[in-house]
Design a protein around this motif. Structure first.
Motif, mmCIF file in Angstrom:
data_model
loop_
_atom_site.group_PDB
_atom_site.id
_atom_site.type_symbol
_atom_site.label_atom_id
_atom_site.label_comp_id
_atom_site.label_asym_id
_atom_site.label_seq_id
_atom_site.Cartn_x
_atom_site.Cartn_y
_atom_site.Cartn_z
ATOM 1 N N ARG A 74 0.836 -1.243 0.001
ATOM 2 C CA ARG A 74 -0.045 0.154 -0.116
ATOM 3 C C ARG A 74 0.688 1.197 -0.036
ATOM 4 N N SER A 75 1.997 1.275 0.963
ATOM 5 C CA SER A 75 2.907 2.598 1.182
ATOM 6 C C SER A 75 3.477 2.624 -0.354
ATOM 7 N N HIS B 162 0.984 4.033 -3.001
ATOM 8 C CA HIS B 162 0.572 5.385 -2.598
ATOM 9 C C HIS B 162 1.912 6.427 -2.923
ATOM 10 N N GLN C 17 1.957 9.521 -5.440
ATOM 11 C CA GLN C 17 2.395 10.713 -5.204
ATOM 12 C C GLN C 17 3.600 11.251 -5.716
ATOM 13 N N ALA D 63 2.656 12.198 -9.340
ATOM 14 C CA ALA D 63 2.033 13.329 -9.353
ATOM 15 C C ALA D 63 2.844 14.626 -9.358
ATOM 16 N N ALA D 64 3.743 14.411 -8.309
ATOM 17 C CA ALA D 64 4.752 15.554 -8.090
ATOM 18 C C ALA D 64 5.557 15.665 -9.439
ATOM 19 N N GLU E 27 3.441 17.432 -11.934
ATOM 20 C CA GLU E 27 3.071 18.750 -11.429
ATOM 21 C C GLU E 27 4.487 19.450 -11.872
ATOM 22 N N ASN E 28 5.472 19.088 -11.470
ATOM 23 C CA ASN E 28 6.743 19.747 -11.850
ATOM 24 C C ASN E 28 6.707 20.091 -13.490
ATOM 25 N N ARG F 272 14.886 13.779 0.202
ATOM 26 C CA ARG F 272 14.546 12.983 -0.938
ATOM 27 C C ARG F 272 14.512 13.803 -2.134
ATOM 28 N N ASN F 273 14.703 14.933 -1.876
ATOM 29 C CA ASN F 273 14.397 16.062 -3.012
ATOM 30 C C ASN F 273 15.791 16.892 -3.355
ATOM 31 N N GLU G 17 9.432 15.859 7.059
ATOM 32 C CA GLU G 17 8.275 16.367 6.808
ATOM 33 C C GLU G 17 6.936 16.151 7.359
ATOM 34 N N ASP G 18 6.972 14.766 7.711
ATOM 35 C CA ASP G 18 5.774 14.372 8.405
ATOM 36 C C ASP G 18 6.163 13.467 9.662
#
Lengths: 482, 260, 483
Positions: free
Chosen positions: A39-40, A43, A47, A50-51, A54-55, A92-93, A111-112
């Motif tokens: 699942r992770s 997911h 994400q 999507a990033a 989006e970029n 990560r970035n 971040e989280d």
């Protein structure tokens, strides 16, 4: 005779309600770990994509590649969600600018932080903590329990050599505790496939090796438990001793060994290197600005009246500026490389120190092996930054190609010129095609390399097995059955 | 050492199956558990070692089983010294331990099957195992039940069934009747009698004077590691065993034996 | 009578060899954890101080208000010695520049990843994992063990009410286990005091509450052990049940609850957010540039018909107005950017809070996570640590930005303008080091006010769990089959 004892041991362990109950719980946990991992992964993949999308979307409408600062990020990998290692602790970035230092930022836990509170329940955790306890729970009374029940005396009143008896018991117990685990593990693998996690054959190999390391680790716990059981006469004593050793080996030794050993080796802090770099950059920049100023004044002074086309001025200035900025970034890179090497050398010493102490505990050896195999060990940030640097070069070439040799190193200089007749001599602006941007694809280190590093810990785990089983064997030969 | 020993059994003299010769055991902590003990048990004979706690009965059995090594002297089974060749010696004996629990999650038959195979007999089928349980008096419906619900008497029966099935020429028993109810105790003694009549050499330890008197062909009284007196069954008719026992026992263990 | 029973209970615990072993082990572990915590605290403190000194040196060399940036550092908090929480996971500094949003970065674990491999070892972990296990180890056979040993029949054959027996069991065991444990804890505190760690009144209060929470948590597992022991017949059964429950409660439920929450409430990653922000900014800036160019061209046109001297005069007359116009446009741009990113940040914070609520309420099913949450909250090393510091850093950033604005005298635009045949405007600032004496100082936020409201809730939860376990054990024992 040997197979009789093995079969009896298998039947005795598998037939108990305690096995049925704990095995049920353990299987559920293993499946849960696989399910949550899948699942992770799915997911995180979504994400990540999507990033990235989006970029690219944000780049639409831009007209100059110089305006683009691609941001690359560490993509989620199937194994990293099963054996998270330090993948959530490292940045990560990376924002790629033409030249200069690259820094990975925004670790997932930073971040989280909510995720950092309890951390993850991954396969490594299940093996390291739950399955080791499970092995102890079944092996703590392997010898002392038989003594308490009187079956040991009865059995040894038969013409059975002690060596056969203990070997049979060890093999039987090892088979009874590890083979059933393969069922939830295989089901977990199926679960991964069904959840649409793209596992390459290489990933399967790594996962298989992680499981192998896990089984070796469970085996080491089993061997140790039998050993303690053969050194004590009451199963309650052996359980107490084992529980305390378990706490020490799993919860205490790895973190405290690393904390103490790592802190005793001084490693230059990131702040220091960043600050040195920053100061050099400021200093060089100040020099360059002076040079630029001189350049501008000189050039303007030479030809005060001649009106040139803006493009020519910009072109000449850019050429000059690029020379300076290349020299600047070279100096910076040199310093950075030197600092990085210094730090890496100290870190290597630190790592060797800390890990050799921590490896006293099989739990640490397993952890190092599993994370190494999954590509989430200490070298993850190094690999990532190396590949980001490679990408930086690729992007640099790409940008030069697109912009005709202009570099975006350092700062962007935009020289706006309005000509006297009010007409704006601007370049033709064409929107860039974001899809042309070179893609960044993180490659896990090759299996051969991973294997080479993991081989040591796998060997160590095997050695623990041999040592503990031999200990159990010898201790039983001298065991007082009275 | 002055052993109060009456005339020996002629058959035992001829060819003893179980024998101790000046058997001595001193533990690492210095306690002298056995002090030059010598006795013999012939085929078709029951020998009872009678004594209180710490008399050396279990140590003697441990030496026969090869669980410990003698300090000096030897324990012989069919002429084989147990500390020299324990495995060959153990092929010739069956053992019933005190208060054996067996494997609680195995059924009676599974326990039997395992231990009998361990004893080297792979030729027995389920019927024969069941028959042995019948013989020791375990009800049929208990054969397939797990041991963890069994009473002490039932467990003891299983242990004896194992010994019977092993069909060894000698049987060693450690306090076989302690804790059994009178009926079970009687059945147990009867069975032992049958086994003796089949020609087995039987060595048992006990602190139950009544049982010893009832069944043993020969009784050895032990006290603090020494064999202090030995009597033939026939002589016991005239002599008061209880008085004899108390006479040779000093200290608190004597009182325990009397009150029992 | 009660005293006799209690006395027997604590004697039987204290005299057992397992007590000696476990007591020795816990003592060593507690002291080790405090030792490691103390050392980490010192290292962290000196690291931050060194970083601050470096920053000061950098500032001395700063010559341009435009490039001036600063960093604020999260200072060491003495309570992190006992409860590390997420302290190592969260960035230890935030970069402050007049433009970018201040975010915490460079966590200890990302800087020195080696420490992240096995994480840290603190007092709250000792309590959470080790002491709870020991609590079980001493209570799993409280009732059924006495039955198996036959002592239960013997005790109840005298005129002892069952209620009193079970009460004495509870009190006696508690006294025997909890009281000796205070010794190593006190030793640890002493070590911290001797190491001259600055602890003020609020620290002591929070530390006291933390120790109270630890005591409650330990008692929960003790009561749980007695309850299970009163519901089962055999000690081996109750031990198995307790060990499996321990694994589930301490190791599994907290993590699963969290993951469920993460999957139920998706939160956009910072990367997504940043690229949204960056995209918005790029679009806005290129609009702004276009507009600016338009303005320049328009101004140029106004002067097109004039000759050079008139141009000069016209320019002199209008320059101030133009500058003001440009400045207003720039400010508008900045406000718009700030508003947009504030909206996105707000949205993110909102979703995160929601996720946090769900995760925590799910994992509070286990006393272990209730304990962990309350101790982190008390120590100020919980999730709100990040929010607290980032809020403070944002505030500071505004102060900093206005300070820079003021000190540099407004116009911070940097451009080279070349007019036909005109002079060149240099974009160089002053070359002398800046006078930064008036720079505002960063005030580290304090933990005591925020979030402490949830403390009674968690403590209450633990207390309720104790009562529930005790009630179950009590009722279970009243109906216990003593045979």
């Amino acid at each position: 005779m040997f197979s009789l004892i093995v079969r009896k041991e298998l039947r005795e362990i598998l037939g108990t309600p305690r096995f049925v109950a704990t095995f049920g719980v353990v299987s559920l946990l293993i499946l849960l770990a696989f399910y949550l991992g899948a699942r992770s992964y799915v997911h995180a993949r979504a994400q990540h994509e999507a990033a990235v999308a989006e970029n690219l979307r944000q780049m639409e409408g831009l007209t100059d590649w110089l305006q683009v600062r691609p941001s690359i990020s560490l993509p989620p990998r199937p194994l990293a969600s099963l054996v998270t290692g330090i993948s959530n602790d490292v940045g990560r970035n990376v924002s790629v600018m033409g030249l200069g230092t690259l820094r990975a930022s925004q670790s997932r836990y930073n971040e989280d932080p909510v995720l950092a509170v309890f951390r993850f329940m991954d396969l490594e955790f299940i093996f390291q903590v739950v399955l080791s306890l499970f092995a102890i729970l079944f092996a703590f009374d392997l010898i002392s329990g038989e003594k308490e029940r009187g079956t040991l005396r009865l059995a040894l009143s038969n013409p059975v050599p002690r060596s056969t008896w203990i070997l049979g018991k060890l093999c039987g117990a090892a088979a009874a505790l590890t083979l059933p685990l393969l069922v939830p593990l295989v089901l977990g693998g199926l679960l991964l496939v069904m959840s649409g996690v793209p596992m390459q054959s290489e990933d399967w190999l790594r996962l298989g090796l992680v499981v192998l390391a896990g089984l070796l680790y469970v085996g080491a716990n089993l061997g140790f438990a039998v050993w303690v059981s053969a050194l004590t006469h009451r199963s309650s004593t052996s359980f107490l001793v084992l529980l305390v050793s378990w706490i020490l080996a799993v919860l205490v030794v790895p973190p405290s060994a690393v904390m103490l050993a790592a802190r005793s080796v001084a490693v230059p802090s990131v702040d220091e290197s960043l600050s040195q770099l920053g100061r050099l950059r400021t200093q060089l920049w100040a020099e360059d600005r002076k040079a630029i100023d001189t350049y501008l004044q000189d050039n303007m002074a030479e030809e005060p009246d001649r009106i040139e086309t803006a493009a020519a001025i910009v072109g000449r200035f850019n050429e000059f500026f690029q020379q300076r900025s290349e020299a600047r970034s070279q100096a910076l890179e040199e310093l950075e490389a030197r600092l990085a090497e210094q730090r890496a050398n100290r870190q290597a010493i630190q790592e060797r120190w800390a890990f050799s102490v921590a490896r006293l505990s099989p739990a640490a050896a397993f952890s190092v092996a599993a994370t190494g195999l999954a590509g989430t060990a200490l070298d993850l940030p190094r690999h990532f930054i190396d590949q980001a640097r490679a990408y930086q070069e690729v992007y640099e070439r790409f940008q030069k190609e697109k912009t005709g040799g202009r570099s975006s190193g350092g700062i962007q200089i935009a020289v706006r010129v309005a000509s006297a007749d009010g007409e704006e001599p601007r370049e033709e602006e064409v929107a860039i095609d974001p899809l042309e941007l070179p893609t960044f694809d993180y490659q896990s280190p090759p299996v051969a390399e991973v294997l080479r590093t993991a081989a040591f810990d796998l060997g160590l785990l095997a050695l623990f097995n041999v040592l503990f089983f031999a200990g159990a064997f010898v201790a039983f030969l001298r065991y007082d059955v009275r | 050492m002055n052993l109060d020993r009456t005339n020996l059994d002629p058959t035992t003299e001829a060819q003893p199956f179980l024998q101790t010769v000046e058997l001595t055991k001193r533990y690492e902590d210095g306690t002298l558990a056995l002090d030059r003990v010598s006795f013999e048990v012939g085929p078709g004979r029951i020998y009872a070692m009678l004594g209180g706690n710490g008399a050396g009965k279990t140590t003697t059995l441990n030496l026969f089983l090869g669980f410990i090594e003698p300090t000096s002297g030897e324990a012989l089974i069919d002429g084989i010294a147990t500390h020299v060749d324990p495995l060959r010696a153990k092929e010739r004996i069956a053992y019933v331990s005190e208060n054996v629990a067996l494997y609680p999650h195995f059924t009676a038959l599974q326990n039997l099957d395992f231990f009998v195979r361990l004893g080297g007999r792979n030729d027995l089928d389920r019927e024969q195992l069941s028959a042995a349980l019948d013989r020791v008096g375990l009800e049929r419906q208990a054969h397939g039940k797990r041991l963890k619900g069994f009473s002490k008497g039932m467990r003891q029966k299983c242990a004896l069934a194992i010994a019977i099935l092993k069909d060894a020429p000698a049987i060693l028993l450690d306090e076989p009747t302690s804790g059994l109810d009178p009926k079970a105790g009687m059945e147990f003694t009867q069975l032992l009698g049958e086994l003796r009549d089949e020609g087995k050499a039987i060595l048992m330890s006990t602190h139950d004077i009544f049982r010893a008197k009832q069944i043993a062909d020969r009784v050895g009284i032990m006290d603090r590691g020494r064999l202090v007196a030995e009597r033939q069954q026939a002589e016991l008719e005239g002599e008061d065993l209880e008085a004899l026992y108390v006479r040779y026992m000093a200290g608190p263990s004597a009182e325990v034996a009397c009150s029992a | 009578m009660l005293r006799v029973l209690i006395e027997k209970e604590w004697k039987s615990v204290l005299l057992s060899p397992k007590f000696a072993l476990t007591f020795a082990v816990t003592t060593v572990l507690i002291l080790l954890s405090v030792g490691i915590g103390l050392r980490e605290y010192r290292v962290f403190e000196s690291q931050q101080v060194a970083a601050q000194r470096l920053l000061a040196e950098e500032h001395l060399e700063q010559t341009s208000w435009n490039d001036l940036s600063s960093r604020v550092f999260r200072p060491a908090d003495p309570l992190q010695i006992f409860v590390g929480g997420v302290h190592n996971d969260i960035g230890r500094l935030a970069r402050i520049s007049s433009r970018q949003a201040a975010l915490l970065e460079q966590s200890i674990y990302s800087d020195d990843s080696i420490l992240a491999v096995f994480r840290t070892f603190d007092l709250s972990l000792v309590v959470q994992a080790v002491l709870s296990l020991f609590a079980i180890l001493f209570t799993y056979d409280a009732i059924n063990g006495e039955r198996e040993a036959g002592t239960l029949r013997l005790v109840l054959s005298s005129a002892v009410p069952r209620a009193r027996f079970v009460f004495a069991k509870f009190v006696g065991t508690w006294l025997a286990l909890a009281v000796p444990l205070t010794l190593p804890v006190l030793l640890g505190l002493l070590a911290v005091v001797l190491a001259e760690v600055p602890l003020d009144g609020s620290h002591w209060l929070r530390l006291g509450l933390f120790l109270l929470a630890s005591g409650l948590y330990f008692t929960v597992f003790m009561a749980f052990g007695i309850a299970v022991s009163a519901l089962t017949r055999r000690a081996s059964t109750s031990f198995l049940v307790l060990l499996v429950s321990w694994v589930l409660l301490v190791l599994v439920i907290p993590r699963v609850g969290l993951l469920v929450a993460v999957h139920r409430v998706p939160v956009p990653t910072v990367a997504e957010l940043e690229s949204q922000k960056a995209g918005f900014e790029t679009r806005l800036r290129s609009d702004y540039r276009r507009k600016l160019e338009g303005t320049w061209v328009a101004r140029q046109r106004e002067m097109a018909s004039l000759d050079e001297a008139e141009q000069e005069a016209y320019e002199d007359a209008n320059l101030w107005r133009w500058l003001e116009q440009d400045d207003a446009a720039r400010q508008q741009l900045d406000t718009e950017l700030a508003r947009h990113s504030a909206r996105l940040d707000e949205d993110l914070r909102h979703r995160k809070a929601e996720q946090e609520r769900l995760a925590f309420s799910l994992s509070r099913l286990s006393p272990a996570s209730a304990y962990r949450l309350v101790s982190m909250r008390l120590a100020g090393t919980g999730v709100d640590l990040k929010n607290r510091y980032e809020a403070a850093a944002r505030d500071y950033q505004r102060t900093f930005a206005s300070y820079v604005e003021e000190s540099s005298g407004g116009g911070s635009g940097m451009m080279v303008r070349r007019r036909g045949g005109g002079h060149t405007g240099s974009f160089m600032g002053a070359q002398e080091p800046l006078d930064l004496s008036g720079m505002p100082a960063f005030q580290a936020p304090r933990a005591d006010v925020t979030g402490i409201a949830e403390v009674p809730q968690d403590l209450g939860l633990l207390a309720v769990e104790i009562l529930a376990c005790f009630a179950v054990g009590y009722v279970g024992f009243l109906r216990y089959d003593v045979r």
